[in-house]
Design a protein around this motif. Structure first.
Motif, PDB file in Angstrom:
ATOM      1  N   CYS A   1     -15.904   9.153 -34.692  1.00  0.00           N
ATOM      2  CA  CYS A   1     -14.946   9.734 -33.745  1.00  0.00           C
ATOM      3  C   CYS A   1     -13.597   9.958 -34.424  1.00  0.00           C
ATOM      4  O   CYS A   1     -12.958  11.003 -34.238  1.00  0.00           O
ATOM      5  CB  CYS A   1     -14.788   8.821 -32.531  1.00  0.00           C
ATOM      6  N   PHE A   2     -13.176   9.003 -35.224  1.00  0.00           N
ATOM      7  CA  PHE A   2     -11.904   9.093 -35.951  1.00  0.00           C
ATOM      8  C   PHE A   2     -11.943  10.252 -36.953  1.00  0.00           C
ATOM      9  O   PHE A   2     -10.964  10.998 -37.098  1.00  0.00           O
ATOM     10  CB  PHE A   2     -11.655   7.767 -36.666  1.00  0.00           C
ATOM     11  N   VAL A   3     -13.064  10.417 -37.616  1.00  0.00           N
ATOM     12  CA  VAL A   3     -13.242  11.510 -38.577  1.00  0.00           C
ATOM     13  C   VAL A   3     -13.155  12.861 -37.862  1.00  0.00           C
ATOM     14  O   VAL A   3     -12.476  13.792 -38.332  1.00  0.00           O
ATOM     15  CB  VAL A   3     -14.591  11.357 -39.316  1.00  0.00           C
ATOM     16  N   LYS A   4     -13.834  12.993 -36.725  1.00  0.00           N
ATOM     17  CA  LYS A   4     -13.785  14.246 -35.960  1.00  0.00           C
ATOM     18  C   LYS A   4     -12.361  14.553 -35.488  1.00  0.00           C
ATOM     19  O   LYS A   4     -11.915  15.700 -35.523  1.00  0.00           O
ATOM     20  CB  LYS A   4     -14.717  14.156 -34.756  1.00  0.00           C
ATOM     21  N   TYR A   5     -11.674  13.527 -35.021  1.00  0.00           N
ATOM     22  CA  TYR A   5     -10.293  13.701 -34.556  1.00  0.00           C
ATOM     23  C   TYR A   5      -9.428  14.284 -35.671  1.00  0.00           C
ATOM     24  O   TYR A   5      -8.643  15.227 -35.454  1.00  0.00           O
ATOM     25  CB  TYR A   5      -9.740  12.356 -34.105  1.00  0.00           C
ATOM     26  N   ASN A   6      -9.570  13.758 -36.869  1.00  0.00           N
ATOM     27  CA  ASN A   6      -8.745  14.231 -37.984  1.00  0.00           C
ATOM     28  C   ASN A   6      -9.229  15.558 -38.549  1.00  0.00           C
ATOM     29  O   ASN A   6      -8.422  16.323 -39.084  1.00  0.00           O
ATOM     30  CB  ASN A   6      -8.677  13.139 -39.062  1.00  0.00           C
ATOM     31  N   ALA A   7     -10.516  15.871 -38.390  1.00  0.00           N
ATOM     32  CA  ALA A   7     -10.988  17.212 -38.742  1.00  0.00           C
ATOM     33  C   ALA A   7     -10.322  18.242 -37.830  1.00  0.00           C
ATOM     34  O   ALA A   7      -9.905  19.323 -38.286  1.00  0.00           O
ATOM     35  CB  ALA A   7     -12.508  17.290 -38.617  1.00  0.00           C
ATOM     36  N   ASN A   8     -10.201  17.913 -36.553  1.00  0.00           N
ATOM     37  CA  ASN A   8      -9.490  18.805 -35.621  1.00  0.00           C
ATOM     38  C   ASN A   8      -8.029  18.957 -36.022  1.00  0.00           C
ATOM     39  O   ASN A   8      -7.451  20.054 -35.935  1.00  0.00           O
ATOM     40  CB  ASN A   8      -9.592  18.264 -34.196  1.00  0.00           C
ATOM     41  N   LYS A   9      -7.399  17.859 -36.446  1.00  0.00           N
ATOM     42  CA  LYS A   9      -6.003  17.923 -36.884  1.00  0.00           C
ATOM     43  C   LYS A   9      -5.860  18.827 -38.109  1.00  0.00           C
ATOM     44  O   LYS A   9      -4.882  19.576 -38.236  1.00  0.00           O
ATOM     45  CB  LYS A   9      -5.488  16.515 -37.212  1.00  0.00           C
ATOM     46  N   ALA A  10      -6.815  18.738 -39.014  1.00  0.00           N
ATOM     47  CA  ALA A  10      -6.772  19.586 -40.207  1.00  0.00           C
ATOM     48  C   ALA A  10      -6.855  21.058 -39.820  1.00  0.00           C
ATOM     49  O   ALA A  10      -6.127  21.898 -40.364  1.00  0.00           O
ATOM     50  CB  ALA A  10      -7.918  19.211 -41.151  1.00  0.00           C
ATOM     51  N   LEU A  11      -7.736  21.378 -38.885  1.00  0.00           N
ATOM     52  CA  LEU A  11      -7.840  22.760 -38.415  1.00  0.00           C
ATOM     53  C   LEU A  11      -6.538  23.210 -37.759  1.00  0.00           C
ATOM     54  O   LEU A  11      -6.089  24.346 -37.945  1.00  0.00           O
ATOM     55  CB  LEU A  11      -9.006  22.887 -37.430  1.00  0.00           C
ATOM     56  N   GLN A  12      -5.912  22.321 -36.988  1.00  0.00           N
ATOM     57  CA  GLN A  12      -4.630  22.650 -36.362  1.00  0.00           C
ATOM     58  C   GLN A  12      -3.552  22.894 -37.407  1.00  0.00           C
ATOM     59  O   GLN A  12      -2.698  23.768 -37.237  1.00  0.00           O
ATOM     60  CB  GLN A  12      -4.214  21.524 -35.420  1.00  0.00           C
TER      61      GLN A  12
ATOM     62  N   SER B   1      -9.317  23.588 -32.578  1.00  0.00           N
ATOM     63  CA  SER B   1     -10.176  22.418 -32.759  1.00  0.00           C
ATOM     64  C   SER B   1     -11.601  22.766 -32.340  1.00  0.00           C
ATOM     65  O   SER B   1     -11.814  23.598 -31.456  1.00  0.00           O
ATOM     66  CB  SER B   1      -9.665  21.255 -31.911  1.00  0.00           C
ATOM     67  N   ILE B   2     -12.575  22.115 -32.976  1.00  0.00           N
ATOM     68  CA  ILE B   2     -13.969  22.427 -32.645  1.00  0.00           C
ATOM     69  C   ILE B   2     -14.791  21.191 -32.296  1.00  0.00           C
ATOM     70  O   ILE B   2     -15.850  21.317 -31.679  1.00  0.00           O
ATOM     71  CB  ILE B   2     -14.656  23.172 -33.808  1.00  0.00           C
ATOM     72  N   PHE B   3     -14.316  20.008 -32.664  1.00  0.00           N
ATOM     73  CA  PHE B   3     -15.093  18.800 -32.403  1.00  0.00           C
ATOM     74  C   PHE B   3     -14.674  18.211 -31.061  1.00  0.00           C
ATOM     75  O   PHE B   3     -13.513  17.837 -30.865  1.00  0.00           O
ATOM     76  CB  PHE B   3     -14.900  17.773 -33.522  1.00  0.00           C
ATOM     77  N   GLU B   4     -15.631  18.126 -30.143  1.00  0.00           N
ATOM     78  CA  GLU B   4     -15.359  17.607 -28.815  1.00  0.00           C
ATOM     79  C   GLU B   4     -15.521  16.088 -28.787  1.00  0.00           C
ATOM     80  O   GLU B   4     -16.146  15.496 -29.659  1.00  0.00           O
ATOM     81  CB  GLU B   4     -16.307  18.255 -27.799  1.00  0.00           C
ATOM     82  N   GLY B   5     -14.946  15.470 -27.755  1.00  0.00           N
ATOM     83  CA  GLY B   5     -15.056  14.020 -27.617  1.00  0.00           C
ATOM     84  C   GLY B   5     -14.333  13.270 -28.708  1.00  0.00           C
ATOM     85  O   GLY B   5     -14.738  12.160 -29.075  1.00  0.00           O
TER      86      GLY B   5
ATOM     87  N   ASP C   1       0.115  15.832 -31.340  1.00  0.00           N
ATOM     88  CA  ASP C   1      -0.446  17.109 -30.907  1.00  0.00           C
ATOM     89  C   ASP C   1       0.632  18.158 -30.666  1.00  0.00           C
ATOM     90  O   ASP C   1       0.480  19.319 -31.041  1.00  0.00           O
ATOM     91  CB  ASP C   1      -1.264  16.915 -29.627  1.00  0.00           C
ATOM     92  N   GLU C   2       1.753  17.750 -30.049  1.00  0.00           N
ATOM     93  CA  GLU C   2       2.783  18.720 -29.695  1.00  0.00           C
ATOM     94  C   GLU C   2       3.601  19.176 -30.905  1.00  0.00           C
ATOM     95  O   GLU C   2       4.388  20.123 -30.813  1.00  0.00           O
ATOM     96  CB  GLU C   2       3.742  18.130 -28.653  1.00  0.00           C
ATOM     97  N   ASP C   3       3.404  18.533 -32.068  1.00  0.00           N
ATOM     98  CA  ASP C   3       4.143  18.919 -33.262  1.00  0.00           C
ATOM     99  C   ASP C   3       3.558  20.154 -33.945  1.00  0.00           C
ATOM    100  O   ASP C   3       4.196  20.739 -34.817  1.00  0.00           O
ATOM    101  CB  ASP C   3       4.176  17.770 -34.281  1.00  0.00           C
ATOM    102  N   TYR C   4       2.341  20.519 -33.580  1.00  0.00           N
ATOM    103  CA  TYR C   4       1.674  21.624 -34.267  1.00  0.00           C
ATOM    104  C   TYR C   4       2.110  22.954 -33.673  1.00  0.00           C
ATOM    105  O   TYR C   4       1.937  23.200 -32.477  1.00  0.00           O
ATOM    106  CB  TYR C   4       0.160  21.479 -34.175  1.00  0.00           C
ATOM    107  N   GLN C   5       2.716  23.794 -34.497  1.00  0.00           N
ATOM    108  CA  GLN C   5       3.146  25.108 -34.072  1.00  0.00           C
ATOM    109  C   GLN C   5       2.482  26.144 -34.969  1.00  0.00           C
ATOM    110  O   GLN C   5       2.460  26.027 -36.179  1.00  0.00           O
ATOM    111  CB  GLN C   5       4.683  25.248 -34.179  1.00  0.00           C
ATOM    112  N   TYR C   6       1.928  27.147 -34.342  1.00  0.00           N
ATOM    113  CA  TYR C   6       1.182  28.158 -35.080  1.00  0.00           C
ATOM    114  C   TYR C   6       2.029  29.413 -35.267  1.00  0.00           C
ATOM    115  O   TYR C   6       2.769  29.800 -34.377  1.00  0.00           O
ATOM    116  CB  TYR C   6      -0.110  28.508 -34.335  1.00  0.00           C
TER     117      TYR C   6
END
Length: 331
Positions: free
Chosen positions: A263-274, A280-284, A325-330
């Protein structure tokens, strides 16, 4: 100033991108060295761990050592061909040096807690472990792509290198970071965790900075080129995640942490995409899904102080928070 005879001096009074200056100042304010942190003070905690726990810690750290070695030898260095300014190159120099500090820090942890024979054994494991070596080889192969500014292919290869680096900095490290954060939350190995929190603090800046630079280049591509690069990035993150899932099972299976680490790995994979400006693509795998003890450890505020030598992750080093989460600006 654009005219020069042979070589142009860098002028920090004329900044093309203020993010370069801000990142330089943040990274230099965070400067630290592993030798200033008394890891040997954790020996009592270390001796209280079971043999299985010690094995997990050692495997997690040798994995981190391997990846940081790759980053220190090739990571930021391979991105010089497409820098936008000498200031960006200066930031890459800082990143490159600090990755060497990170890699050395794990050796400080190893020698403080293990004897030489044990260290040789764990490095032998890491240098020959298929799942660990696979992710290093995937990243290295991307780093070896020819890049530059002359052709579209070179430009896209340069962007692929940034994607790979962001995935490594913001995603692949975190299966290893889980272990010290868990023990920190259980009041063990505080000085080891101090080093890890300092590393996380650096990696948070590295990942967001390179993600920002990626977005600048990505926005200059055609719609079709953007679609192709985005698809390539998602294919890469899926491939790395599948391997990381196997690696997590092999490192954490004996201790029963596989589901939590995954779960921790998926969370940080989403952060990397952000960081790259992608969805983000990994749910849960939200902040609420992570073990709260570990999630609290992601905060990079100080845990230790040494008021005589003036070291500690929050004392005279600047206070830099992990990205929220709110720090990510695209762009």
């Amino acid at each position: 100033m654009t005219n020069f005879l042979h070589y142009q001096a860098i002028d920090w009074n004329r900044i093309e991108d203020i993010v370069d200056k801000m990142t330089w100042e943040k990274l230099t304010s965070q400067f630290w060295l592993d030798t200033r942190i008394p890891v040997s003070n954790d020996l009592k905690d270390w001796r209280s761990l079971s043999e299985i726990e010690k094995d997990v810690v050692n495997k997690a750290f040798v994995g981190l050592t391997l990846l940081d070695t790759l980053q220190s030898e090739e990571g930021a260095n391979v991105m010089r061909a497409d820098v936008r300014s000498p200031h960006e190159e200066a930031v890459l120099n800082n990143i490159l040096f600090m990755e060497s500090v990170h890699a050395k820090s794990y050796s400080t942890i190893f020698i403080s807690l293990n004897d030489s024979a044990e260290i040789d054994e764990i490095f032998e494991w890491g240098n020959n472990h298929p799942s660990l070596q696979y992710k290093a080889k995937v990243i290295e192969d991307i780093y070896l792509l020819p890049s530059g500014k002359e052709t579209t292919e070179q430009i896209i290869n340069g962007l692929k290198k940034k994607i790979a680096s962001v995935f490594l900095e913001s995603f692949l490290f975190y299966s290893g970071f889980y272990t010290p954060l868990f023990y920190l939350g259980n009041n063990k190995l505080a000085n080891v965790a101090e080093i890890i929190k300092l590393i996380i603090r650096d990696e948070s800046v590295h990942g967001t900075y390179l993600g920002y630079k990626f977005q600048l280049g990505y926005q200059a591509l055609t719609d079709q080129e953007q679609a192709e690069v985005k698809e390539w990035a998602y294919n890469l993150v899926f491939d790395l995640y599948m391997n990381e899932s196997q690696y997590t099972q092999e490192v954490y299976g004996a201790i029963g942490w596989v589901e939590e680490v995954d779960c921790f790995v998926k969370y940080n994979a989403n952060k990397a995409l952000q960081n790259l400006g992608f969805e983000s693509i990994f749910e849960g795998a939200t902040a609420q899904d992570i073990n709260p003890i570990v999630y609290n450890g992601l905060s990079t505020e100080t845990t230790n102080h040494d008021f005589f030598s003036q070291v500690g992750s929050g004392y005279l080093m600047g206070r830099v928070e992990a990205m929220e989460d709110e720090d990510y600006q695209y762009l």
